[in-house]
Design an enzyme around this catalytic site. Sequence first.
Site, PDB file in Angstrom:
ATOM      1  NE  ARG A   1       1.670  -8.157   7.126  1.00 28.63           N
ATOM      2  CZ  ARG A   1       0.734  -8.251   6.196  1.00 28.63           C
ATOM      3  NH1 ARG A   1      -0.447  -8.725   6.492  1.00 28.63           N
ATOM      4  NH2 ARG A   1       0.993  -7.867   4.958  1.00 28.63           N
TER       5      ARG A   1
ATOM      6  CG  HIS B   1       1.465  -4.594   0.591  1.00 25.46           C
ATOM      7  ND1 HIS B   1       1.952  -4.671   1.867  1.00 25.46           N
ATOM      8  CD2 HIS B   1       1.716  -5.790   0.016  1.00 25.46           C
ATOM      9  CE1 HIS B   1       2.478  -5.874   2.050  1.00 25.46           C
ATOM     10  NE2 HIS B   1       2.348  -6.576   0.949  1.00 25.46           N
TER      11      HIS B   1
END
Lengths: 244, 610, 251
Positions: free
Chosen positions: B256, B236
Site C-alpha cells: 500500500r 494486520h
Amino acid sequence: MAEANLKVFRGEKDSGTFENYKVPIEEGMVVLDAIHYIQQNMDPTIAVRWNCKAAKCGSCSAEVNGKPQLLCKSRMDKFEPGEEITVQPIKTFPHVKDLVADVSWNYEVNKKIVPFTPQPGHNWVVYQEDIERVQEFRKCIECFLCQNVCHVLRDHNRKDGFYGPRFMVRLAGLEMHPVDSANRLKMVKEDAGVGFCNITKCCTEVCPEDIHITDNAIIPLKERVVDEFYDPIAKFFKSVFKAK
Amino acid sequence: MTNYETHEHDVLVIGAGGAGLRAAIEASAQGMNVGLVCKSLLGKAHTVMAEGGVAAALGNVDPEDNWEVHFQDTMNGGKMMNNWRMAQLHAQEAPDRVRELQEWGAVFDRTNKGQILQRAFGGHKYKRLCHVGDRTGLEMIRTLQDQGIHRGFAVYMECSITKLIKDGDKVSGAFGYYREDGRYVLFKAKAIVLATGGVGKAFTVTSNSWEYTADGQGLAYDAGADLIDMEFVQFHPTGMVWPPGVRGILVTEGVRGEGGILRNKDGYRFMRDYLPESTKDQFSANDAESERWVNAAIAGVKTKDKRPPELSTRDNVARAIYTEVKEGRGSPHGGVFLDISYQDAARVRKKLPSMYHQFKDLADVDITAGPMEVGPTMHYIMGGIRVDADSQMSRVPGLFAAGECSGGMHGANRLGGNSLSDLIVFGRLAGLGAAEYVKKLGAAPAVPQDQVDAALAEMEEPFQRGGSGSAKNPYDVQKKLNQIMSTYVGIFRNKEDLEIGIQKLQELKEDIKNVGTKGSKTYNPGWHMCRDLKNMMIASEAIALSALSREESRGAHSRTDFEQLNPELGKFNTAVSKDADGMKLEKTPCPVMPEDLKRLFAKKETTHNG
Amino acid sequence: MNETKATTKTTHPHTGMTTRHDAWWLAPLMVATGFTIFIVYATYRAFENNYYEIGAIISPFYSPKIVLDWFPFSPALLILWVPAGFRATCYYYRKAYYRAYFLTPPACGVKVYGNNGYTGERAFPFVLQNLHRYFFYLATLVLLILWYDAFKALIEPTFHLDLVTVIMFINCFLLSGYSFGCHAYRHLAGGGLNCFSKDESTKRRFKVWEFVSKLNEHHMGWAWCSLFSVGFTDFYIRQVCANVFPNPTFF
C-alpha cells in the site's frame, strides 16, 4: 479426496527407516504442510525444523525426491498424482532426527570472517548503484541448501578447507561493499578455499532466493584472487605505475 | 535424577530477534558476560518476517520530519494509551539506532542523493520507513547477527526456557532444555532480558511463526511481573487468504505504501468510506489525487497532493476489510483485492521482490499482472510485560523485557515500522539497563535447588502421561485454543462472546494439565508443544480478561457493544498479574505526560475511534 | 500395507548415488555429446590442412594464417590453441565439462565420481584456469582478425555480399557476444571496483560493466551458439572450397 504418497526418513543419528504416509491433498499444499499433517494427526514426534513457512527464514531445508529445497516452497501439485514423494534430511551435515540436521558448523565458519569494517570518517553518502550488487547477497536467508548441495562439502567433505557457497556470498558482500576497508582476499584464497569451488553451479540452482551465487559472488571473488595472486603482468604494471 | 548442565552469565538474554540481539550486543559492550538463548537457529527469529521498514525520523525524503512528529504520530496511532516516555525515547533514539545499523553493515535502499531512502506507511505523517525492498527485517537481523558473533557472547541455539528462577523477589536464573536432544540446562544469571516476541500461535489465522507462543509473557507472569494492555491485539489488514496452507502469511504494508489499491468484489475502492471523520483531511479527496501522490512518490518528488486512503492505520483498514467481507462483498476466498498490477512490472518486482515471489511460488498469482487476495491476520500484540521506560526493567528486580513481549510503547495500536525501531531502541536500553543493574547488584543471587527440581519435574510430566489413554494430544489442544481465541476474542468483540470465550478457556486449562507425549526427547515437537501451551494459555486468558474489562472501542480493541471511545477509560491501563487464586486484573493509571509534550497535542480531543 | 513393510529395514538416510528420479543424466550426456562431436571435428579439421581458403575467404580455424618455414604441420595448430584455451578456461565451459566429463558432480545432488584427492582449482592442472584473462586478451585479438576477415570478404575483390560472408558476419557477432560477456572481462571492465560512483572514470566503467553483465547473464547461450557457428562457418567454407556447397552472391 486425493491423497499424496509420502516416504519420509524417520530415525536418529543416521540410522532409521523410510516410512510411508498417506496424506490428503489440499489446494496449494506444500510438502511442509504434509509433514505438519503427519505431526498433528499421525505422529506428534516427527521432527522437522521450520519457522516462517513463507520461504523467508530458511529453516526447513531438506531433500525432496533427491533435490535439496525448502519444504515450505515445495508445492505438492508439481508431483504426478500417486507419485511417491521421498523426503530426506539434508545430507552434508550431521543427522539429528528425522528431517533435522545439525548445521552448527556453518555458524562456526561465519565467526571466522572478518566483519564489516567501515572506512574511518566516511560520510555515508552511498549511491544505489554502488550497493545494488551487495543487496543481492544480503537476500541470503541462510537455509544452507547451497552448503548442502556443494559437492566439495557434500561428497568430498572438505569442511576443513572450504567455507562453502553461503560464506562466499557473505565474503563477496563484504569485499564489494563501497564503504568497507578490510581486505579479505588472502582469506578467500587460503582459509575459505575459493579454489575448491569448480563452479559447477549447483549452489545457484538450489538457491531459493535466486541469488546468482556462482556468477555474481564466487566468480568475481575468484577474479579478485587472480588480481592479487595469479596475474603477474598486471601486478607488474601496477607496481610500475605506483613507483611513478 | 535426570542431569542438567549449568552455565553462568551476568546477563542472560532470552530471544534472539532484533531486540534480543541488540540487548546482548549492548550488555556485552558494557563489559557483561552475556548468554543469548534462542528457540530456533540464530538469525531465524521472527524479525526476518518484518518487511516494510524501520521507522525513524531521519528526514531524508521529507525534511520536515523530526522526532516530535514521529512521537505525535505514534501517540495518535496508539490512541494516547502509549507510555509517553517510551514513545518519546523511541522517536528520539530511532534515527541513531538506524545509522548505527548502517555502520554495522546494513545496506538500506538509497535516495538519489545517496542517503537512506524512506517510504510512506500508514499513520506516519511523513515518509519515514527506512527499508531494503520488502525484506527489511532480514537485513536488520543479519546485521545484528554478524555484529553479535564478534562480540564474544555465548549463543545457545534451539534452546527453550521453561522457568525463571528467583532468589526472594530477585531473578537469579532460568531453566530450560535444548530442542535438539532434550538435554536440560540451567542458566545462573544476575539479570535476565526477555525478548521473546508475541503470542500469535494462540490464534488460527496469524502471520506469526510457531515460535510465537507467548513465552516471555508467560515466564514473566509466573515470575510475578504484570502484563499491561493485553486487550490490544493488532490484526494486520493484509494477510494472504489463499491457498489454505499459507492463510495468514503477511502481505507487507509496503504494497500500500507503494500505491496498492484495495477493492471489493465489485471493483469498488472502499477504503475512503471507512476513514474516521477526524483523519479525513489527511487523505486524498479522490482517486485522481491518490494517483498523483503515488506518481510523485515513485518519481521521488515532493507533492501537495494527499495520500491514498489505503494508508490509514492498520486497525481501520483491518476493520474495513473485515466488514466488506462480512457484508458479502469479499473476494472468492473470503478476502478483498489488493492491486499493484497497474504499475510498471519491473518496478514492482524491484521494490516488492519477496511479495512477488511469495505470491508466485505459494499461490500461483503474478502480482504484476493481477490483484492479490488479502484479509486480516493476527499480527502483533501491543500489550505485554510492564517495564520502566528508561531501564526496561519489570517490577521483578533483575527481569527486563524488550520488543514485542514488553508493553506500553505502542498503546492501543502500533504503527507499521514502529516495531523494528522498537526492537533496536529498547533492545539497547534493556541491555544497558540490565548491565547497570548487575553492576549495582554485587554478589550473584542464589539459585534455590527446589525450584530447579520442580522445573525439571514439570518437563518430565508429559512423558509420564504418555501419548495415549487419558492423555491429550497437544496439537488438538492448541487447535481448540485457536478456535476459542479466533471465535470469541477476535477482531470485533462483545461482552457475551468474551464471557463464553473465558469460560471455554477455563475448561481448556484442564486439558492442558493432561497433555502427554511419547517418543524420545530428541527433537520431539509434541513434547515442546506441551510446554508452550501453558504460556499461550496465560496470554490468551490475559487478552480475554483485559478485553472484557475495557468497555470501549479504542485502537485495535473494537467492542460492538461499546462502539465509541471513552476518554475517561483512556486514563487507565489494564494490568493482569498472578494471584493466589489465578489471574488478577487491575486498572492502573497511565503515566501522565509532562506539559511540554502535551502542547504537541493541542488539537481537540477526539471521541471517534480511528 | 505391504509397501510400508518393504521399507522398514534400518538404513542410512542417504544411500546410493542419488534419490533423484528425474532425468538428471540427460543434461551432462547432451553436453558431453556436443563437446565430443565438436572436438573430433575440430581436431580433424586442424590436421586436414586443406580446404580453408578461397579467394578472400578464410576459415576461422586457420585465421590468421601463419606460415612458418620450420613448422611442418597445419598452420591451424599455431592459432587454434588460443580460442581453444579461451574456451577451456571459460567459467561456463568449466562448469559444463567438470559435470559432463569429470562427473564432479554429474548433476546436483548426485554423488561425484571418485572421491579421493579432490583439489578443485587449487592445484595443478586446474589451477591454470586462473590464466583465463590472458586467453581472453589473446582471443580478443583473434576475434578482431576474424572481423577483419569478414570485412575483407565483403570488399574483395570488389564490394559484394555472398552467403559465406553472411555466415562469417553472423559468426563474428556470436563470437563477440560470447567474448565480451566473459566473466574475466566483466571483472576487468568494472567488477573489480568497490565504488562505481567515485569519479567519471569509474562511472564509465560502471556503464561497461552493466552492459557486460547483461551479456554475461546469457553466457551459456552465447557459448553454445558461437561454438556451433564457428564450427559451421568452417564446415561451410570447407564445403565451398571442396566445391560441394554453393556460395551464392546476393549483390
